[in-house]
Design an enzyme around this catalytic site. Sequence first.
Site, short mmCIF file in Angstrom:
data_model
loop_
_atom_site.label_atom_id
_atom_site.label_comp_id
_atom_site.label_asym_id
_atom_site.label_seq_id
_atom_site.Cartn_x
_atom_site.Cartn_y
_atom_site.Cartn_z
N LEU A 85 0.71 -1.21 -0.12
CA LEU A 85 -0.03 -0.11 0.09
C LEU A 85 0.80 1.21 0.06
CD1 LEU A 85 -1.56 -1.92 2.62
CD2 LEU A 85 -3.40 -0.26 1.64
N THR A 134 -5.81 1.96 -7.43
CA THR A 134 -6.91 2.99 -7.36
C THR A 134 -7.70 2.89 -8.60
OG1 THR A 134 -7.33 5.41 -7.55
CG2 THR A 134 -5.11 4.76 -8.11
N ASP A 135 -8.92 3.32 -8.57
CA ASP A 135 -9.89 3.47 -9.67
C ASP A 135 -9.32 4.44 -10.67
OD1 ASP A 135 -10.77 5.44 -8.32
OD2 ASP A 135 -12.83 5.19 -8.73
N GLU A 136 -8.41 5.46 -10.21
CA GLU A 136 -8.17 6.67 -11.18
C GLU A 136 -7.31 6.23 -12.22
OE1 GLU A 136 -7.08 9.99 -8.69
OE2 GLU A 136 -8.10 9.44 -6.93
N TYR A 159 -0.35 11.34 -10.24
CA TYR A 159 -0.59 10.17 -9.30
C TYR A 159 -1.17 9.01 -10.05
CZ TYR A 159 -3.37 7.58 -5.86
OH TYR A 159 -4.01 6.60 -5.17
N LYS A 163 0.49 5.32 -10.64
CA LYS A 163 -0.16 4.03 -10.18
C LYS A 163 -0.63 3.18 -11.24
CE LYS A 163 -1.47 3.04 -6.38
NZ LYS A 163 -0.91 2.54 -5.24
N ARG A 223 -17.47 11.32 -7.17
CA ARG A 223 -16.57 10.34 -6.81
C ARG A 223 -17.49 9.54 -5.99
NH1 ARG A 223 -13.78 12.83 -9.56
NH2 ARG A 223 -11.92 13.79 -9.17
N PRO A 291 -6.09 21.46 -11.90
CA PRO A 291 -5.80 21.24 -13.48
C PRO A 291 -5.78 19.63 -13.66
CG PRO A 291 -3.76 21.91 -12.14
CD PRO A 291 -4.75 22.03 -10.99
P1 NAD Z 1 -1.47 7.35 2.79
O1 NAD Z 1 -0.89 8.60 1.90
O2 NAD Z 1 -2.49 7.75 3.88
O3 NAD Z 1 -0.56 6.48 3.24
C1 NAD Z 1 0.54 6.17 2.48
C2 NAD Z 1 1.71 5.64 3.35
O4 NAD Z 1 2.78 5.18 2.67
C3 NAD Z 1 2.12 6.31 4.71
O5 NAD Z 1 2.37 5.86 5.95
C4 NAD Z 1 3.60 6.57 4.04
O6 NAD Z 1 4.41 7.21 5.27
C5 NAD Z 1 3.95 5.44 3.60
N1 NAD Z 1 5.09 5.84 2.50
C6 NAD Z 1 5.00 6.78 1.40
N2 NAD Z 1 6.08 6.66 0.56
C7 NAD Z 1 6.74 5.60 1.31
C8 NAD Z 1 8.01 5.12 0.77
N3 NAD Z 1 8.84 5.43 -0.23
N4 NAD Z 1 8.63 3.86 1.49
C9 NAD Z 1 7.76 3.54 2.51
N5 NAD Z 1 6.61 3.75 2.91
C10 NAD Z 1 6.04 5.08 2.36
O7 NAD Z 1 -2.32 6.66 1.68
P2 NAD Z 1 -3.67 5.83 1.66
O8 NAD Z 1 -4.74 6.73 1.56
O9 NAD Z 1 -3.75 4.96 2.88
O10 NAD Z 1 -3.43 4.84 0.54
C11 NAD Z 1 -2.89 3.52 0.45
C12 NAD Z 1 -2.81 2.96 -0.53
O11 NAD Z 1 -4.23 2.76 -1.20
C13 NAD Z 1 -2.15 3.77 -1.95
O12 NAD Z 1 -1.11 2.58 -2.55
C14 NAD Z 1 -3.19 4.34 -2.50
O13 NAD Z 1 -2.80 4.55 -4.10
C15 NAD Z 1 -4.37 3.56 -2.52
N6 NAD Z 1 -5.43 3.90 -2.60
C16 NAD Z 1 -5.99 4.70 -1.65
C17 NAD Z 1 -7.48 5.33 -2.01
C18 NAD Z 1 -7.68 6.25 -1.13
O14 NAD Z 1 -8.98 6.83 -1.48
N7 NAD Z 1 -7.05 7.13 -0.15
C19 NAD Z 1 -8.16 4.66 -2.89
C20 NAD Z 1 -7.81 3.59 -3.75
C21 NAD Z 1 -6.60 3.28 -3.58
P1 TYD Z 2 -9.52 14.09 -2.84
O1 TYD Z 2 -9.99 13.84 -1.75
O2 TYD Z 2 -8.09 14.93 -3.22
O3 TYD Z 2 -9.39 12.75 -3.60
P2 TYD Z 2 -9.27 12.35 -5.38
O4 TYD Z 2 -8.51 13.91 -6.20
O5 TYD Z 2 -8.28 11.43 -5.27
O6 TYD Z 2 -10.58 11.99 -5.97
O7 TYD Z 2 -10.53 14.92 -3.81
C1 TYD Z 2 -12.07 14.22 -3.97
C2 TYD Z 2 -12.63 15.40 -4.65
O8 TYD Z 2 -12.86 16.69 -4.14
C3 TYD Z 2 -12.14 15.88 -5.82
O9 TYD Z 2 -13.06 16.11 -7.00
C4 TYD Z 2 -11.34 17.01 -5.78
C5 TYD Z 2 -12.25 17.78 -4.76
N1 TYD Z 2 -11.58 18.78 -3.81
C6 TYD Z 2 -12.16 19.87 -3.45
O10 TYD Z 2 -12.95 20.23 -4.26
N2 TYD Z 2 -11.78 20.88 -2.30
C7 TYD Z 2 -10.54 20.41 -1.68
O11 TYD Z 2 -9.97 21.15 -1.04
C8 TYD Z 2 -10.16 19.00 -1.95
C9 TYD Z 2 -8.78 18.32 -1.17
C10 TYD Z 2 -10.51 18.03 -2.84
#
Ligand code: NAD
Ligand code: TYD
Length: 351
Positions: A85, A134-136, A159, A163, A223, A291
Amino acid sequence: MKNNKNILITGGAGFIGSHVIRLMVTKYSNYHIYNLDALTYAGNLENLRDVENASNYTFLHGDITDEAFINGIFSEYQFDGVIHLAAESHVDRSITDPLAFAKTNILGTMILLNAFKDLWQNNWEGKRFYHVSTDEVYGSLGETGLFTESTSYDPNSPYSASKASSDHFVRAYGETYGLPYVISNCSNNYGPNQFPEKLIPLFINNIITKKALPVYGDGNYTRDWLYVIDHAIAIDLVFHKGANHETYNIGGFNEWKNIDLIKLLCQQMDEKLVRAVGESEKLITYVKDRPGHDLRYAIDSSKINKELGWSPSVTFEEGLSKTIDWFLENKEWMDSITSGAYQDYYRQLYK
Ligand code: NAD
Ligand code: TYD
Protein backbone atom coordinates in the site's frame (compact mmCIF):
# COMPACT_ATOMS: atom_id res chain seq x y z
CA MET A 1 1.98 -25.05 2.51
CA LYS A 2 3.32 -23.77 5.83
CA ASN A 3 0.84 -22.51 8.34
CA ASN A 4 2.78 -19.71 9.95
CA LYS A 5 3.54 -16.95 7.50
CA ASN A 6 5.51 -13.76 7.43
CA ILE A 7 3.44 -11.09 5.74
CA LEU A 8 4.86 -7.73 4.71
CA ILE A 9 2.40 -4.83 4.63
CA THR A 10 3.86 -1.63 3.19
CA GLY A 11 2.46 1.78 4.06
CA GLY A 12 0.89 0.46 7.26
CA ALA A 13 1.27 3.75 9.13
CA GLY A 14 -0.93 5.50 6.58
CA PHE A 15 -4.69 5.78 6.38
CA ILE A 16 -5.82 2.55 4.68
CA GLY A 17 -2.71 0.58 5.67
CA SER A 18 -3.33 1.11 9.39
CA HIS A 19 -6.83 -0.38 9.08
CA VAL A 20 -5.43 -3.34 7.14
CA ILE A 21 -2.71 -3.91 9.76
CA ARG A 22 -5.26 -3.82 12.60
CA LEU A 23 -7.49 -6.33 10.82
CA MET A 24 -4.65 -8.73 9.94
CA VAL A 25 -2.88 -8.57 13.32
CA THR A 26 -6.08 -9.27 15.26
CA LYS A 27 -7.56 -11.83 12.87
CA TYR A 28 -4.52 -13.98 11.98
CA SER A 29 -2.52 -15.17 14.97
CA ASN A 30 -0.64 -17.55 12.64
CA TYR A 31 0.76 -14.60 10.67
CA HIS A 32 3.57 -12.35 11.71
CA ILE A 33 2.74 -8.96 10.26
CA TYR A 34 5.64 -6.68 9.34
CA ASN A 35 4.65 -3.07 8.76
CA LEU A 36 7.18 -1.34 6.51
CA ASP A 37 6.76 2.41 6.37
CA ALA A 38 9.03 5.39 5.71
CA LEU A 39 6.91 7.64 7.96
CA THR A 40 6.55 10.37 5.36
CA TYR A 41 4.25 13.28 6.22
CA ALA A 42 1.35 10.81 5.67
CA GLY A 43 2.62 8.10 8.00
CA ASN A 44 1.59 8.25 11.64
CA LEU A 45 2.21 5.43 14.09
CA GLU A 46 -0.43 6.91 16.38
CA ASN A 47 -2.85 5.18 14.00
CA LEU A 48 -1.63 1.82 15.36
CA ARG A 49 -1.29 2.48 19.09
CA ASP A 50 -3.82 -0.26 19.95
CA VAL A 51 -1.91 -3.03 18.14
CA GLU A 52 1.72 -1.91 18.40
CA ASN A 53 2.50 -4.30 21.26
CA ALA A 54 0.90 -7.37 19.70
CA SER A 55 3.30 -10.35 19.65
CA ASN A 56 2.65 -10.96 15.93
CA TYR A 57 3.44 -7.38 14.84
CA THR A 58 6.74 -5.67 14.02
CA PHE A 59 7.33 -2.19 12.65
CA LEU A 60 10.17 -1.76 10.15
CA HIS A 61 11.18 1.81 9.46
CA GLY A 62 12.42 2.14 5.89
CA ASP A 63 11.87 3.34 2.37
CA ILE A 64 10.66 1.09 -0.44
CA THR A 65 13.00 2.89 -2.84
CA ASP A 66 16.05 1.87 -0.78
CA GLU A 67 17.04 -1.29 -2.67
CA ALA A 68 19.73 -2.49 -0.26
CA PHE A 69 17.37 -2.12 2.70
CA ILE A 70 14.53 -3.91 0.90
CA ASN A 71 16.76 -6.79 -0.22
CA GLY A 72 18.06 -7.06 3.34
CA ILE A 73 14.63 -7.38 4.97
CA PHE A 74 13.39 -9.85 2.33
CA SER A 75 16.38 -12.06 2.99
CA GLU A 76 16.04 -11.70 6.79
CA TYR A 77 12.28 -12.25 7.11
CA GLN A 78 11.53 -14.39 4.00
CA PHE A 79 8.13 -12.80 3.38
CA ASP A 80 5.55 -15.27 2.08
CA GLY A 81 3.16 -12.54 1.08
CA VAL A 82 3.24 -8.81 0.41
CA ILE A 83 0.32 -6.41 0.64
CA HIS A 84 1.68 -3.28 -0.95
CA LEU A 85 0.00 0.00 0.00
CA ALA A 86 2.95 2.39 0.45
CA ALA A 87 2.56 5.26 -1.97
CA GLU A 88 2.40 8.94 -2.46
CA SER A 89 -1.37 9.21 -2.55
CA HIS A 90 -2.61 12.78 -3.01
CA VAL A 91 -3.45 14.10 -6.49
CA ASP A 92 -2.80 17.77 -5.60
CA ARG A 93 0.71 16.94 -4.35
CA SER A 94 1.37 14.96 -7.53
CA ILE A 95 0.68 18.12 -9.55
CA THR A 96 3.34 20.08 -7.65
CA ASP A 97 5.89 17.25 -7.20
CA PRO A 98 5.37 14.53 -9.85
CA LEU A 99 8.86 13.05 -9.50
CA ALA A 100 8.23 12.02 -5.89
CA PHE A 101 5.27 10.01 -7.20
CA ALA A 102 7.32 8.31 -9.92
CA LYS A 103 10.01 7.45 -7.40
CA THR A 104 7.87 5.87 -4.69
CA ASN A 105 4.96 4.54 -6.70
CA ILE A 106 6.81 3.18 -9.73
CA LEU A 107 10.40 2.58 -8.69
CA GLY A 108 9.48 1.54 -5.14
CA THR A 109 6.97 -1.00 -6.44
CA MET A 110 9.56 -2.42 -8.85
CA ILE A 111 12.13 -2.78 -6.08
CA LEU A 112 9.61 -4.76 -4.01
CA LEU A 113 8.68 -6.92 -7.01
CA ASN A 114 12.35 -7.64 -7.72
CA ALA A 115 13.08 -8.55 -4.12
CA PHE A 116 10.07 -10.91 -4.04
CA LYS A 117 11.08 -12.53 -7.34
CA ASP A 118 14.71 -12.97 -6.29
CA LEU A 119 13.75 -14.38 -2.89
CA TRP A 120 11.42 -17.09 -4.16
CA GLN A 121 13.11 -17.93 -7.49
CA ASN A 122 10.01 -19.61 -8.97
CA ASN A 123 9.13 -21.48 -5.75
CA TRP A 124 5.75 -19.79 -5.75
CA GLU A 125 3.69 -22.28 -3.74
CA GLY A 126 1.75 -20.36 -1.04
CA LYS A 127 3.22 -17.01 -2.10
CA ARG A 128 1.41 -13.87 -3.21
CA PHE A 129 2.15 -10.24 -4.09
CA TYR A 130 -0.90 -7.98 -3.73
CA HIS A 131 -0.82 -4.50 -5.21
CA VAL A 132 -3.42 -2.12 -3.75
CA SER A 133 -4.32 0.36 -6.46
CA THR A 134 -6.89 2.95 -7.42
CA ASP A 135 -9.77 3.41 -9.85
CA GLU A 136 -8.08 6.64 -10.97
CA VAL A 137 -5.93 4.56 -13.39
CA TYR A 138 -9.01 4.34 -15.64
CA GLY A 139 -9.14 8.13 -16.13
CA SER A 140 -12.42 9.98 -16.17
CA LEU A 141 -15.96 8.83 -16.96
CA GLY A 142 -18.51 11.07 -18.68
CA GLU A 143 -21.99 11.51 -17.20
CA THR A 144 -22.79 7.77 -17.51
CA GLY A 145 -21.09 4.37 -17.34
CA LEU A 146 -18.98 2.53 -14.75
CA PHE A 147 -15.36 1.37 -14.59
CA THR A 148 -15.08 -2.41 -14.95
CA GLU A 149 -11.96 -4.57 -14.71
CA SER A 150 -11.68 -4.45 -18.52
CA THR A 151 -11.89 -0.64 -18.85
CA SER A 152 -8.74 0.64 -20.61
CA TYR A 153 -6.21 2.52 -18.55
CA ASP A 154 -6.30 6.25 -19.29
CA PRO A 155 -4.72 8.10 -16.33
CA ASN A 156 -4.75 11.89 -16.28
CA SER A 157 -2.87 13.03 -13.15
CA PRO A 158 0.76 12.30 -12.25
CA TYR A 159 -0.64 10.31 -9.29
CA SER A 160 -2.88 8.11 -11.43
CA ALA A 161 -0.17 7.74 -14.10
CA SER A 162 2.27 6.49 -11.46
CA LYS A 163 -0.28 4.01 -10.07
CA ALA A 164 -1.17 2.84 -13.59
CA SER A 165 2.51 2.29 -14.31
CA SER A 166 3.01 0.28 -11.12
CA ASP A 167 -0.07 -1.85 -11.95
CA HIS A 168 1.52 -2.58 -15.35
CA PHE A 169 4.80 -3.60 -13.75
CA VAL A 170 3.01 -5.98 -11.39
CA ARG A 171 1.25 -7.59 -14.37
CA ALA A 172 4.51 -7.69 -16.33
CA TYR A 173 6.25 -9.56 -13.49
CA GLY A 174 3.33 -12.00 -13.52
CA GLU A 175 3.58 -12.59 -17.26
CA THR A 176 7.37 -12.56 -17.53
CA TYR A 177 8.48 -14.34 -14.37
CA GLY A 178 5.28 -16.10 -13.30
CA LEU A 179 5.15 -14.03 -10.09
CA PRO A 180 1.81 -14.73 -8.34
CA TYR A 181 -0.07 -11.46 -7.95
CA VAL A 182 -3.47 -9.89 -7.42
CA ILE A 183 -4.40 -6.24 -7.95
CA SER A 184 -7.39 -4.31 -6.71
CA ASN A 185 -8.52 -0.90 -7.93
CA CYS A 186 -10.61 0.91 -5.36
CA SER A 187 -12.67 4.08 -5.35
CA ASN A 188 -12.26 7.04 -2.94
CA ASN A 189 -11.98 5.97 0.70
CA TYR A 190 -13.02 7.92 3.76
CA GLY A 191 -13.05 7.18 7.49
CA PRO A 192 -11.04 7.46 10.72
CA ASN A 193 -7.34 8.39 10.48
CA GLN A 194 -7.50 9.90 6.99
CA PHE A 195 -4.93 12.64 6.53
CA PRO A 196 -6.62 16.06 6.44
CA GLU A 197 -5.48 16.94 2.93
CA LYS A 198 -8.22 14.80 1.35
CA LEU A 199 -11.69 16.23 0.89
CA ILE A 200 -13.67 14.72 3.79
CA PRO A 201 -11.21 15.07 6.72
CA LEU A 202 -10.07 18.50 5.48
CA PHE A 203 -13.65 19.74 5.40
CA ILE A 204 -14.51 18.17 8.78
CA ASN A 205 -11.55 19.98 10.32
CA ASN A 206 -12.41 23.26 8.61
CA ILE A 207 -16.03 23.05 9.76
CA ILE A 208 -14.92 22.41 13.36
CA THR A 209 -12.54 25.38 13.22
CA LYS A 210 -14.94 27.52 11.12
CA LYS A 211 -12.53 27.92 8.20
CA ALA A 212 -13.48 28.24 4.50
CA LEU A 213 -14.41 25.04 2.63
CA PRO A 214 -12.50 25.31 -0.68
CA VAL A 215 -14.64 23.72 -3.42
CA TYR A 216 -12.67 23.23 -6.64
CA GLY A 217 -14.34 24.56 -9.80
CA ASP A 218 -18.13 24.33 -9.82
CA GLY A 219 -18.22 21.39 -7.39
CA ASN A 220 -19.96 19.18 -9.96
CA TYR A 221 -17.26 16.51 -9.91
CA THR A 222 -18.35 13.03 -8.92
CA ARG A 223 -16.58 10.45 -6.75
CA ASP A 224 -17.66 7.00 -5.56
CA TRP A 225 -17.08 6.81 -1.80
CA LEU A 226 -16.23 3.75 0.29
CA TYR A 227 -15.81 3.45 4.06
CA VAL A 228 -12.20 2.49 4.78
CA ILE A 229 -13.05 -0.53 6.95
CA ASP A 230 -15.05 -1.99 4.07
CA HIS A 231 -11.96 -1.56 1.91
CA ALA A 232 -9.80 -3.32 4.52
CA ILE A 233 -12.27 -6.23 4.61
CA ALA A 234 -12.15 -6.42 0.80
CA ILE A 235 -8.33 -6.40 0.86
CA ASP A 236 -8.33 -9.34 3.29
CA LEU A 237 -10.70 -11.25 0.97
CA VAL A 238 -8.76 -10.49 -2.22
CA PHE A 239 -5.45 -11.41 -0.56
CA HIS A 240 -6.79 -14.78 0.60
CA LYS A 241 -9.44 -15.72 -1.94
CA GLY A 242 -8.72 -13.68 -5.08
CA ALA A 243 -7.70 -15.69 -8.15
CA ASN A 244 -4.08 -15.53 -9.22
CA HIS A 245 -3.25 -12.88 -11.87
CA GLU A 246 -6.69 -11.26 -11.47
CA THR A 247 -7.83 -7.72 -10.85
CA TYR A 248 -10.80 -6.73 -8.67
CA ASN A 249 -12.57 -3.40 -8.69
CA ILE A 250 -13.75 -2.29 -5.25
CA GLY A 251 -16.39 0.40 -4.80
CA GLY A 252 -19.62 1.12 -3.04
CA PHE A 253 -22.02 1.93 -5.91
CA ASN A 254 -22.10 5.20 -4.02
CA GLU A 255 -21.64 8.19 -6.31
CA TRP A 256 -21.81 11.72 -4.96
CA LYS A 257 -21.28 15.05 -6.68
CA ASN A 258 -18.77 16.91 -4.49
CA ILE A 259 -21.17 19.74 -3.75
CA ASP A 260 -23.97 17.37 -2.66
CA LEU A 261 -21.58 15.45 -0.42
CA ILE A 262 -20.29 18.70 1.09
CA LYS A 263 -23.85 19.85 1.84
CA LEU A 264 -24.65 16.51 3.52
CA LEU A 265 -21.44 16.81 5.55
CA CYS A 266 -22.38 20.37 6.57
CA GLN A 267 -25.86 19.22 7.67
CA GLN A 268 -24.49 16.32 9.76
CA MET A 269 -21.85 18.57 11.32
CA ASP A 270 -24.39 21.28 12.21
CA GLU A 271 -26.47 18.64 14.03
CA LYS A 272 -23.52 17.10 15.86
CA LEU A 273 -21.99 20.45 16.83
CA VAL A 274 -25.42 21.80 17.75
CA ARG A 275 -25.07 24.72 15.36
CA ALA A 276 -27.86 26.55 13.54
CA VAL A 277 -29.22 24.85 10.41
CA GLY A 278 -27.20 26.09 7.39
CA GLU A 279 -24.33 27.54 9.46
CA SER A 280 -21.58 25.31 8.05
CA GLU A 281 -22.79 25.72 4.43
CA LYS A 282 -21.93 29.40 4.73
CA LEU A 283 -18.25 28.33 4.81
CA ILE A 284 -18.45 26.95 1.24
CA THR A 285 -16.07 28.93 -0.98
CA TYR A 286 -15.64 28.18 -4.68
CA VAL A 287 -11.95 28.29 -5.63
CA LYS A 288 -9.81 27.80 -8.74
CA ASP A 289 -10.18 24.33 -10.22
CA ARG A 290 -7.57 21.59 -10.00
CA PRO A 291 -5.72 21.27 -13.35
CA GLY A 292 -6.73 18.10 -15.25
CA HIS A 293 -9.55 17.48 -12.76
CA ASP A 294 -11.26 14.14 -13.57
CA LEU A 295 -15.01 14.68 -13.93
CA ARG A 296 -16.37 11.41 -12.61
CA TYR A 297 -15.29 8.09 -11.08
CA ALA A 298 -17.75 5.24 -10.53
CA ILE A 299 -16.92 1.60 -9.96
CA ASP A 300 -18.72 -1.54 -11.05
CA SER A 301 -17.83 -3.88 -8.18
CA SER A 302 -20.01 -6.80 -9.31
CA LYS A 303 -17.00 -9.09 -9.89
CA ILE A 304 -15.78 -9.00 -6.27
CA ASN A 305 -19.40 -9.23 -5.15
CA LYS A 306 -20.16 -12.34 -7.23
CA GLU A 307 -16.80 -14.11 -6.94
CA LEU A 308 -15.78 -13.28 -3.37
CA GLY A 309 -19.12 -12.33 -1.79
CA TRP A 310 -17.99 -8.83 -0.80
CA SER A 311 -20.29 -5.86 -0.45
CA PRO A 312 -20.04 -2.71 1.70
CA SER A 313 -21.30 -3.12 5.27
CA VAL A 314 -22.37 0.47 5.89
CA THR A 315 -24.39 3.04 3.94
CA PHE A 316 -22.71 6.33 3.14
CA GLU A 317 -24.83 8.24 5.65
CA GLU A 318 -23.80 5.78 8.39
CA GLY A 319 -20.14 5.78 7.38
CA LEU A 320 -20.00 9.55 7.19
CA SER A 321 -21.66 9.88 10.59
CA LYS A 322 -19.18 7.39 12.15
CA THR A 323 -16.31 9.28 10.53
CA ILE A 324 -17.43 12.65 11.89
CA ASP A 325 -17.91 11.10 15.35
CA TRP A 326 -14.38 9.68 15.22
CA PHE A 327 -12.87 13.06 14.35
CA LEU A 328 -14.91 14.78 17.08
CA GLU A 329 -13.85 12.17 19.65
CA ASN A 330 -10.18 12.20 18.57
CA LYS A 331 -9.47 15.89 18.46
CA GLU A 332 -5.93 15.38 19.75
CA TRP A 333 -5.16 13.22 16.67
CA MET A 334 -6.05 16.11 14.36
CA ASP A 335 -4.28 18.64 16.62
CA SER A 336 -1.04 16.66 16.51
CA ILE A 337 -1.28 16.54 12.69
CA THR A 338 -2.01 20.22 12.26
CA SER A 339 0.73 21.23 14.74
CA GLY A 340 3.22 18.75 13.22
CA ALA A 341 3.85 17.14 16.63
CA TYR A 342 3.11 13.64 15.30
CA GLN A 343 6.20 13.81 13.11
CA ASP A 344 8.58 15.25 15.69
CA TYR A 345 7.89 12.44 18.17
CA TYR A 346 8.40 9.54 15.77
CA ARG A 347 11.33 11.19 13.97
CA GLN A 348 13.12 11.20 17.31
CA LEU A 349 12.20 7.58 17.97
CA TYR A 350 13.25 6.25 14.56
CA LYS A 351 16.05 8.58 13.51
P1 NAD B 1 -1.59 7.50 2.76
O1 NAD B 1 -0.93 8.63 2.03
O2 NAD B 1 -2.48 7.78 3.91
O3 NAD B 1 -0.46 6.51 3.32
C1 NAD B 1 0.66 6.14 2.57
C2 NAD B 1 1.67 5.49 3.51
O4 NAD B 1 2.81 5.09 2.72
C3 NAD B 1 2.20 6.44 4.59
O5 NAD B 1 2.22 5.79 5.85
C4 NAD B 1 3.61 6.77 4.13
O6 NAD B 1 4.50 7.05 5.21
C5 NAD B 1 4.00 5.51 3.38
N1 NAD B 1 5.02 5.76 2.36
C6 NAD B 1 5.01 6.73 1.41
N2 NAD B 1 6.13 6.66 0.67
C7 NAD B 1 6.86 5.61 1.16
C8 NAD B 1 8.09 5.03 0.80
N3 NAD B 1 8.84 5.53 -0.19
N4 NAD B 1 8.52 3.94 1.48
C9 NAD B 1 7.77 3.44 2.50
N5 NAD B 1 6.60 3.97 2.90
C10 NAD B 1 6.14 5.05 2.23
O7 NAD B 1 -2.30 6.65 1.64
P2 NAD B 1 -3.68 5.85 1.69
O8 NAD B 1 -4.78 6.77 1.37
O9 NAD B 1 -3.73 5.02 2.93
O10 NAD B 1 -3.50 4.89 0.44
C11 NAD B 1 -2.83 3.63 0.58
C12 NAD B 1 -2.79 2.94 -0.78
O11 NAD B 1 -4.11 2.76 -1.27
C13 NAD B 1 -2.05 3.74 -1.85
O12 NAD B 1 -1.30 2.84 -2.62
C14 NAD B 1 -3.15 4.38 -2.65
O13 NAD B 1 -2.73 4.59 -4.00
C15 NAD B 1 -4.24 3.32 -2.57
N6 NAD B 1 -5.63 3.83 -2.67
C16 NAD B 1 -6.03 4.89 -1.89
C17 NAD B 1 -7.35 5.32 -1.99
C18 NAD B 1 -7.86 6.45 -1.13
O14 NAD B 1 -9.00 6.89 -1.33
N7 NAD B 1 -7.12 6.94 -0.16
C19 NAD B 1 -8.24 4.71 -2.89
C20 NAD B 1 -7.77 3.64 -3.67
C21 NAD B 1 -6.46 3.20 -3.54
P1 TYD C 1 -9.51 14.15 -2.98
O1 TYD C 1 -9.99 13.83 -1.60
O2 TYD C 1 -8.24 14.91 -3.13
O3 TYD C 1 -9.44 12.76 -3.76
P2 TYD C 1 -9.20 12.46 -5.36
O4 TYD C 1 -8.66 13.67 -5.98
O5 TYD C 1 -8.20 11.35 -5.31
O6 TYD C 1 -10.53 12.04 -5.89
O7 TYD C 1 -10.65 14.97 -3.74
C1 TYD C 1 -11.97 14.45 -3.87
C2 TYD C 1 -12.74 15.43 -4.72
O8 TYD C 1 -12.90 16.66 -3.99
C3 TYD C 1 -12.05 15.81 -6.02
O9 TYD C 1 -13.02 16.01 -7.05
C4 TYD C 1 -11.37 17.14 -5.70
C5 TYD C 1 -12.33 17.77 -4.70
N1 TYD C 1 -11.70 18.64 -3.69
C6 TYD C 1 -12.19 19.95 -3.49
O10 TYD C 1 -13.14 20.40 -4.16
N2 TYD C 1 -11.60 20.73 -2.54
C7 TYD C 1 -10.53 20.28 -1.79
O11 TYD C 1 -10.01 21.05 -0.95
C8 TYD C 1 -10.06 18.95 -1.99
C9 TYD C 1 -8.90 18.40 -1.19
C10 TYD C 1 -10.68 18.15 -2.95
